[in-house]
Design an enzyme around this catalytic site. Sequence first.
Site, PDB file in Angstrom:
ATOM      1  N   TYR A  44      54.361  30.569  82.509  1.00 36.96           N
ATOM      2  CA  TYR A  44      54.549  29.747  83.447  1.00 36.96           C
ATOM      3  C   TYR A  44      55.574  29.025  83.143  1.00 36.96           C
ATOM      4  O   TYR A  44      56.500  28.744  84.339  1.00 36.96           O
ATOM      5  CB  TYR A  44      53.435  29.180  83.345  1.00 36.96           C
TER       6      TYR A  44
HETATM    7  N1  LIG Z   1      47.471  21.979  90.169  1.00 38.81           N
HETATM    8  C1  LIG Z   1      48.941  21.927  88.898  1.00 38.81           C
HETATM    9  O1  LIG Z   1      47.773  20.590  87.759  1.00 38.81           O
HETATM   10  C2  LIG Z   1      49.818  21.538  88.780  1.00 38.81           C
HETATM   11  C3  LIG Z   1      51.022  21.036  88.389  1.00 38.81           C
HETATM   12  C4  LIG Z   1      51.877  22.146  88.483  1.00 38.81           C
HETATM   13  C5  LIG Z   1      52.893  22.649  90.089  1.00 38.81           C
HETATM   14  N2  LIG Z   1      51.413  23.053  90.452  1.00 38.81           N
HETATM   15  C6  LIG Z   1      51.761  24.272  90.665  1.00 38.81           C
HETATM   16  O2  LIG Z   1      51.595  24.261  92.769  1.00 38.81           O
HETATM   17  C7  LIG Z   1      51.054  24.773  93.698  1.00 38.81           C
HETATM   18  C8  LIG Z   1      50.317  25.194  93.817  1.00 38.81           C
HETATM   19  O3  LIG Z   1      48.770  25.417  92.658  1.00 38.81           O
HETATM   20  P1  LIG Z   1      47.125  24.468  93.186  1.00 38.81           P
HETATM   21  O4  LIG Z   1      46.907  23.584  92.038  1.00 38.81           O
HETATM   22  O5  LIG Z   1      46.961  23.262  94.366  1.00 38.81           O
HETATM   23  O6  LIG Z   1      46.651  25.659  92.904  1.00 38.81           O
HETATM   24  P2  LIG Z   1      44.943  27.131  93.495  1.00 38.81           P
HETATM   25  O7  LIG Z   1      45.168  27.715  92.419  1.00 38.81           O
HETATM   26  O8  LIG Z   1      44.607  25.151  93.908  1.00 38.81           O
HETATM   27  O9  LIG Z   1      45.805  27.586  94.725  1.00 38.81           O
HETATM   28  C9  LIG Z   1      46.724  28.075  94.431  1.00 38.81           C
HETATM   29  C10 LIG Z   1      47.171  28.391  96.036  1.00 38.81           C
HETATM   30  O10 LIG Z   1      47.768  29.722  95.979  1.00 38.81           O
HETATM   31  C11 LIG Z   1      47.337  31.262  96.392  1.00 38.81           C
HETATM   32  N3  LIG Z   1      47.766  32.692  95.721  1.00 38.81           N
HETATM   33  C12 LIG Z   1      47.482  33.048  94.205  1.00 38.81           C
HETATM   34  N4  LIG Z   1      48.351  33.406  94.188  1.00 38.81           N
HETATM   35  C13 LIG Z   1      49.061  34.056  95.098  1.00 38.81           C
HETATM   36  C14 LIG Z   1      49.675  35.623  96.343  1.00 38.81           C
HETATM   37  N5  LIG Z   1      50.437  36.356  94.819  1.00 38.81           N
HETATM   38  N6  LIG Z   1      49.947  35.567  97.421  1.00 38.81           N
HETATM   39  C15 LIG Z   1      49.566  34.443  97.880  1.00 38.81           C
HETATM   40  N7  LIG Z   1      48.351  33.437  97.547  1.00 38.81           N
HETATM   41  C16 LIG Z   1      47.912  32.832  96.286  1.00 38.81           C
HETATM   42  C17 LIG Z   1      45.700  31.029  95.595  1.00 38.81           C
HETATM   43  O11 LIG Z   1      44.335  32.284  96.812  1.00 38.81           O
HETATM   44  C18 LIG Z   1      44.867  29.544  96.156  1.00 38.81           C
HETATM   45  O12 LIG Z   1      44.935  29.776  97.137  1.00 38.81           O
HETATM   46  C19 LIG Z   1      51.283  26.215  92.379  1.00 38.81           C
HETATM   47  O13 LIG Z   1      53.175  26.970  91.906  1.00 38.81           O
HETATM   48  C20 LIG Z   1      51.581  25.245  91.009  1.00 38.81           C
HETATM   49  O14 LIG Z   1      51.667  26.703  89.841  1.00 38.81           O
HETATM   50  C21 LIG Z   1      49.986  22.729  90.243  1.00 38.81           C
END
Ligand SMILES: NC(=O)c1ccc[n+]([C@@H]2O[C@H](COP(=O)([O-])OP(=O)(O)OC[C@H]3O[C@@H](n4cnc5c(N)ncnc54)[C@H](O)[C@@H]3O)[C@@H](O)[C@H]2O)c1
Length: 253
Positions: A157
């Site tokens: 990651y």
């Molecule tokens: N939630 C956190 O704590 C957090 C912290 C830092 C960064 N992020 C980043 O924020 C972004 C969103 O995360 P989130 O927490 O909302 O996640 P989530 O899992 O709630 O939602 C992510 C969405 O991305 C979609 N997805 C996954 N793989 C995919 C692919 N190959 N092609 C298209 N869509 C795809 C999933 O189906 C899902 O709907 C990510 O890039 C994650 O790394 C999240």
Amino acid sequence: MTQELAGKVTVITGAAAGIGKAAAELFASEGARLMLSDVNGEGVEAVAAALRAQGHEAQAMATDVTSEAQVGALVAATVGAYGRLDCAFNNAGIGHTPLSLLDVDAAMFERYLAVNLSGALWCMQHEIRVMLAQGGGTIVNTASLAGLAATPKMIPYTASKFGLIGITKSAASEFAGQGIRVNAVCPTSTDTEGMREFIATQGVAPDRMFGPMGRMGTAREIAEAALWLLSDRASFITGQTLVASGGSSGQTG
Ligand SMILES: NC(=O)c1ccc[n+]([C@@H]2O[C@H](COP(=O)([O-])OP(=O)(O)OC[C@H]3O[C@@H](n4cnc5c(N)ncnc54)[C@H](O)[C@@H]3O)[C@@H](O)[C@H]2O)c1
């Protein structure tokens, strides 16, 4: 009241859940004309349908960002539907599972790079081609504080998010003279479907994910940071990382 994205044609990836879904709702309320995408086609169509029912312009398309061809089709469909592409929120990603560097295997490492790093690369490539032809546009990639700070047991990651910040800055510097801005928003622990699944599967107490504010961020709070970067209010900002962490400076994702 002014709408920050009034009439702006905007693509969001990973829009079926979490931060992407919150962004779809926020950007719609700010006047964006949306093309929502996610590997979960049914889920993203449901988000678009709910927005249409409220009178917003929102279409949906199943897209796996690891496929350069599918990303190309998404951008082409956006231009086909709306005639242009003004803003992109490249947000699709997979979260981390704690694991020692000693246990990382090739398939796992490549999967993180394919979704979190190459996915955003294919998005930027296709989006910027359209933006160059029309004379400008703005892009925000969802990175992480884990793309800026050392975090133990998060090798795949961390690699993907450090890389994503690198290509965000590189793209910003290449296209700054052509009216295209590229920035990254860097959340820490945010209360999303992905985070809830992480908490459940890892069996961690939710308050272990809290930062100095004594809570996680909300998906809406991250979407607000992305909105500002995409909007004309950030017109002199490019190649930057906006950390939305509630005061955390590292050690969380
Ligand atoms: N939630 C956190 O704590 C957090 C912290 C830092 C960064 N992020 C980043 O924020 C972004 C969103 O995360 P989130 O927490 O909302 O996640 P989530 O899992 O709630 O939602 C992510 C969405 O991305 C979609 N997805 C996954 N793989 C995919 C692919 N190959 N092609 C298209 N869509 C795809 C999933 O189906 C899902 O709907 C990510 O890039 C994650 O790394 C999240």
